[in-house]
Design a protein around this motif. Structure first.
Motif, mmCIF file in Angstrom:
data_model
loop_
_atom_site.group_PDB
_atom_site.id
_atom_site.type_symbol
_atom_site.label_atom_id
_atom_site.label_comp_id
_atom_site.label_asym_id
_atom_site.label_seq_id
_atom_site.Cartn_x
_atom_site.Cartn_y
_atom_site.Cartn_z
ATOM 1 N N SER A 69 8.124 93.254 96.889
ATOM 2 C CA SER A 69 8.051 91.817 97.161
ATOM 3 C C SER A 69 8.735 91.469 98.482
ATOM 4 C CB SER A 69 8.714 91.026 96.029
ATOM 5 O OG SER A 69 8.114 91.321 94.795
ATOM 6 N N LEU A 110 4.503 88.753 91.066
ATOM 7 C CA LEU A 110 5.534 89.078 92.066
ATOM 8 C C LEU A 110 6.361 87.848 92.431
ATOM 9 C CD1 LEU A 110 3.656 91.527 94.468
ATOM 10 C CD2 LEU A 110 5.701 92.045 93.127
ATOM 11 N N MET A 114 10.366 87.559 91.711
ATOM 12 C CA MET A 114 11.368 87.302 92.748
ATOM 13 C C MET A 114 12.328 86.199 92.304
ATOM 14 S SD MET A 114 10.808 89.063 95.687
ATOM 15 C CE MET A 114 11.130 88.039 97.093
#
Length: 201
Positions: A69, A110, A114
């Motif tokens: 990421s 993703l 995060m």
């Protein structure tokens, strides 16, 4: 006939990809702390032993996903620093986001991952790197917006506020996709870009 070294490497990469996709899905659904590796192995359709051959711990797997990421964030920063039309560059990015969100769940997962990694404090040593790359991406975006305003491609307004709104929209869409599941409809690139373009464009 015995497999070649290349065939073994291809099989290895495919297995890692299956593990990563399964892990992203479960981490997003259950959170880092509540996920166990057996669930990841089951969803990936492999044995727990095979999973451990690729990743020694859940933390190592999570760490690799976050690193992936972070590299994506660096890619956006690099794109927005190019000496090209700001409108063209930001539309290129929006088109990628749109396609990725329509075609699958990887980008969505993703983005959620995060956020989770920061809020949960699951892996402390990557938190600073995520924040650093996020700040760099935001800075590259506001500079791109400022440049677009100077040459008349974007509407007037505080570039920082516009950049924050832009990323809040993308993050919000990822959250909505997870919440709404099959009933989610991704807004078109023109709708996502509407806040930045001058009226009538």
């Amino acid at each position: 006939m015995p497999r070649t070294k290349e065939q073994f490497e291809e099989m290895r990469n495919k297995t890692r990809e299956k593990i990563q996709l399964a892990a992203m899905q479960i981490f997003v659904q259950k959170g880092y702390g509540s996920t166990n590796v057996q669930e990841i192995a089951d969803l990936a359709g492999i044995s727990i032993g095979l999973l451990y051959r690729h990743y020694k711990t859940k933390e190592e797997l999570f760490n690799e996903l976050v690193e992936y990421s972070i590299n994506g964030i660096k890619g956006v920063s690099d794109l927005f620093k190019q000496d090209d039309s700001p409108k063209k560059l930001i539309m290129q990015f929006v088109d990628i986001v749109y396609k990725d969100m329509v075609d699958g769940d990887e980008l969505t997962n993703l983005l959620i991952l995060m956020t989770q990694s920061i809020f949960s404090g699951a892996i402390n040593h990557v938190e600073n790197e995520i924040k650093k790359q996020d700040a760099e991406m935001l800075n590259a975006t506001l500079n791109l917006i400022k440049r677009g305003q100077e040459i008349g491609e974007f509407r007037s307004g505080n570039p920082y506020e516009l950049a924050v709104f832009f990323y809040s929209t993308i993050q919000g869409l990822a959250t909505m996709k997870v919440m709404l599941k099959d009933s989610f409809i991704m807004p078109s690139p023109s709708i996502i870009m509407a806040f930045l373009l001058k009226e009538g464009e």
